[in-house]
Design a protein around this motif. Structure first.
Motif, mmCIF file in Angstrom:
data_model
loop_
_atom_site.group_PDB
_atom_site.id
_atom_site.type_symbol
_atom_site.label_atom_id
_atom_site.label_comp_id
_atom_site.label_asym_id
_atom_site.label_seq_id
_atom_site.Cartn_x
_atom_site.Cartn_y
_atom_site.Cartn_z
ATOM 1 N N ALA A 116 0.784 -1.139 0.036
ATOM 2 C CA ALA A 116 0.002 0.006 -0.188
ATOM 3 C C ALA A 116 0.866 1.319 -0.089
ATOM 4 O O ALA A 116 0.586 2.115 -0.883
ATOM 5 C CB ALA A 116 -1.048 -0.004 1.195
ATOM 6 N N LEU A 117 2.143 1.360 0.942
ATOM 7 C CA LEU A 117 2.783 2.315 0.727
ATOM 8 C C LEU A 117 3.674 2.524 -0.450
ATOM 9 O O LEU A 117 3.878 3.581 -0.711
ATOM 10 C CB LEU A 117 3.727 2.337 2.214
ATOM 11 N N LEU A 118 4.000 1.664 -1.016
ATOM 12 C CA LEU A 118 4.813 1.415 -2.192
ATOM 13 C C LEU A 118 4.073 2.015 -3.253
ATOM 14 O O LEU A 118 4.650 2.972 -4.089
ATOM 15 C CB LEU A 118 5.180 -0.080 -2.397
ATOM 16 N N VAL A 119 2.960 1.698 -3.521
ATOM 17 C CA VAL A 119 1.926 1.985 -4.543
ATOM 18 C C VAL A 119 1.676 3.698 -4.258
ATOM 19 O O VAL A 119 2.060 4.424 -5.375
ATOM 20 C CB VAL A 119 0.778 1.250 -4.760
ATOM 21 N N ILE A 120 1.503 3.970 -3.076
ATOM 22 C CA ILE A 120 1.022 5.527 -2.967
ATOM 23 C C ILE A 120 2.382 6.326 -3.027
ATOM 24 O O ILE A 120 2.256 7.369 -3.621
ATOM 25 C CB ILE A 120 0.209 5.807 -1.583
ATOM 26 N N GLY A 121 3.462 5.713 -2.764
ATOM 27 C CA GLY A 121 4.669 6.644 -2.625
ATOM 28 C C GLY A 121 5.200 6.698 -4.285
ATOM 29 O O GLY A 121 5.482 8.136 -4.597
ATOM 30 N N LEU A 122 5.312 5.613 -4.794
ATOM 31 C CA LEU A 122 5.638 5.763 -6.230
ATOM 32 C C LEU A 122 4.356 6.596 -7.307
ATOM 33 O O LEU A 122 4.898 7.501 -8.054
ATOM 34 C CB LEU A 122 5.679 4.398 -6.957
ATOM 35 N N THR A 123 3.417 6.220 -6.907
ATOM 36 C CA THR A 123 2.210 7.445 -7.538
ATOM 37 C C THR A 123 2.430 8.778 -7.407
ATOM 38 O O THR A 123 2.356 9.596 -8.344
ATOM 39 C CB THR A 123 0.934 6.828 -7.407
ATOM 40 N N MET A 124 2.742 8.835 -6.195
ATOM 41 C CA MET A 124 2.769 10.634 -5.664
ATOM 42 C C MET A 124 3.883 10.900 -6.605
ATOM 43 O O MET A 124 3.983 12.324 -6.860
ATOM 44 C CB MET A 124 2.943 10.719 -4.177
ATOM 45 N N MET A 125 4.959 10.210 -6.622
ATOM 46 C CA MET A 125 6.090 10.651 -7.227
ATOM 47 C C MET A 125 5.715 11.283 -8.673
ATOM 48 O O MET A 125 6.384 12.306 -9.106
ATOM 49 C CB MET A 125 7.388 10.006 -7.216
ATOM 50 N N ILE A 126 5.217 10.102 -9.336
ATOM 51 C CA ILE A 126 5.019 10.385 -10.876
ATOM 52 C C ILE A 126 3.710 11.831 -10.883
ATOM 53 O O ILE A 126 4.040 12.609 -11.696
ATOM 54 C CB ILE A 126 4.164 9.171 -11.367
ATOM 55 N N VAL A 127 2.950 11.814 -10.055
ATOM 56 C CA VAL A 127 1.659 12.528 -10.282
ATOM 57 C C VAL A 127 2.101 14.143 -9.707
ATOM 58 O O VAL A 127 1.803 15.020 -10.525
ATOM 59 C CB VAL A 127 0.434 12.345 -9.456
ATOM 60 N N ILE A 128 2.851 14.233 -8.732
ATOM 61 C CA ILE A 128 3.232 15.750 -8.228
ATOM 62 C C ILE A 128 4.318 15.954 -8.899
ATOM 63 O O ILE A 128 4.279 17.410 -9.155
ATOM 64 C CB ILE A 128 3.672 15.474 -6.601
ATOM 65 N N GLN A 129 5.260 15.305 -9.707
ATOM 66 C CA GLN A 129 6.279 15.858 -10.568
ATOM 67 C C GLN A 129 5.521 16.381 -11.848
ATOM 68 O O GLN A 129 6.140 17.322 -12.512
ATOM 69 C CB GLN A 129 7.286 14.514 -10.789
ATOM 70 N N ALA A 130 4.490 15.367 -12.346
ATOM 71 C CA ALA A 130 3.702 15.954 -13.384
ATOM 72 C C ALA A 130 3.034 17.286 -13.228
ATOM 73 O O ALA A 130 3.165 18.198 -14.015
ATOM 74 C CB ALA A 130 2.746 14.748 -13.690
ATOM 75 N N PHE A 131 2.592 17.600 -11.935
ATOM 76 C CA PHE A 131 1.783 18.886 -11.859
ATOM 77 C C PHE A 131 2.819 19.934 -11.734
ATOM 78 O O PHE A 131 2.471 21.190 -11.866
ATOM 79 C CB PHE A 131 0.969 18.495 -10.841
#
Length: 401
Positions: free
Chosen positions: A322-337
């Protein structure tokens, strides 16, 4: 066709769709945005073919990694963190310079950014430590010390040459600690002195001449000036193109040229005038060619990814995935924004590429590793769910018999 998809593309099909659409947008826009590179290489197709090659390699990486059980990812940071540490130190001392910054190293003619390896290693490390402390029924606050040591060391190594990446990594680490139930009180004990140090560094970068600063802080005035230029923009001269504002002004012109509805790919005018049109400012070219609708479509893809990650995290019975998925996704999405905010002039220039869309071999391949790991978690969550349902059905049948 559906059987083939189910056989080879396992895991969350919506995330697969987001990945495929981002790759499609990337290939189309790189065809247009890389015109300056095509001119330099005397080949209109060479830059795009190079980019598509990296996307193809990245897709293969996703296919391989999403078949690996997520439990093996816990070993990754303990192997890669020491390697990333050595590579970052090497980069500071002997890295390849570009734009007054040493962010790359070159091995056998191939350049890559060690900070990308550091980012993924630190995220997995944080997920692992938080999960272990909670599984051992100890206070999550006990995870704070090892996390902040590792996070602090790597952010400090990245900071001198790439402030935005260091800030992004620290923000993701902070959010993961909050999600991992480390108390706000514990986190504030770090943030308060950190804000004081940040204020002092900002003042030094503002008032102290670059020549009087130690080598480790020689880019600090550049970083501070970017923030000050954004906050104190001269209204009378903001559309006068200079060397300092060339990227920002040309990106604004590109956005102004874009209408509400899409145009044909390759219709961009500003691609020939906008520095880094194929990299940090590619979102401006997307809007110029694909209109506001195209920009909304790209934003929606990242938001869908974030939503699905949230659903996966909610459904997971295990803390680490759960923490792995949310951490990796936040890296992608926050960098994108962050990248999109710079392109539309809602923030100072940061140098962050648009994940999976901007040109850059290291960034594309590491982002594909993110996707592969996320899909691996979704695959094994689905398989575990099916196994549990099968066991429940068999138990029910035995009781009835």
């Amino acid at each position: 066709m559906n059987e083939l998809i189910k056989k080879y593309l396992k895991g969350d099909h919506i995330i697969w769709m987001v990945f495929a659409l981002l790759c499609l947008v990337s290939a189309i826009e790189m065809y247009s945005a890389s015109s300056s590179l095509a001119y330099k290489s005397y080949s209109y197709t060479a830059p795009m073919l190079r980019h598509v090659m990296f996307l193809g390699i990245g897709a293969a990486i996703v296919m391989i990694i999403h078949n690996v059980p997520y439990k093996y990812f816990r070993l990754f940071p303990y192997i890669m963190l020491p390697i990333a540490l050595v590579l970052l130190l090497y980069t500071i001392l002997w890295g390849v310079s570009s734009g007054d910054a040493k962010r790359w190293i070159e091995i056998m003619g191939v350049q890559f950014q060690p900070s990308e390896l550091a980012k993924i290693s630190v995220i997995i490390f944080i997920a692992d430590i938080l999960a272990r402390k909670q599984q051992e029924e100890k206070s999550a606050d006990e995870a704070f010390k090892p996390i902040i040591i590792v996070l602090g060391v790597f952010c400090l190594l990245i900071f001198p040459e790439n402030f935005s990446t260091a800030a992004l990594l620290f923000l993701i680490g902070l959010l993961m600690m909050i999600i991992g139930r480390i108390s706000i009180k514990t986190i504030m004990k770090l943030l308060v002195p950190l804000m004081i140090v940040g204020g002092i560094l900002f003042f030094i970068g503002w008032k102290v001449p670059k020549n009087n600063l130690p080598p480790v802080l020689d880019r600090l005035p550049t970083q501070v000036n970017r923030v000050l230029s954004f906050l104190n923009e001269d209204e009378e001269n903001k559309y006068v193109i200079t060397d300092k504002n060339r990227q920002v002004v040309n990106s604004q012109i590109a956005i102004a040229n874009g209408g509400f509805f899409p145009k044909l790919p390759g219709s961009s005018i500003q691609r020939d005038y906008l520095p880094e049109a194929y990299s940090d400012f590619i979102f401006a070219i997307i809007i110029e060619e694909m209109g506001i609708l195209g920009g909304i479509f790209v934003i929606a893809l990242y938001l869908i990814l974030l939503f699905r990650a949230g659903m996966i995290t909610y459904k997971s019975d295990m803390t680490f995935p759960a923490l792995l998925v949310i951490g990796l996704t936040m890296m992608i999405v926050i960098q994108a924004f962050a990248s999109m905010a710079v392109a539309v002039h809602l923030g100072p220039v940061t140098g962050q590429p648009l994940p999976l869309i901007s040109r850059g071999g290291t960034s594309i391949l590491v982002t594909c590793i993110y996707f592969g790991m996320i899909l691996s978690v979704t695959r094994y969550i689905q398989e575990e769910k099916k196994e549990n349902e099968t066991v429940t059905e068999e138990t029910t049948e035995n009781k009835e018999n």
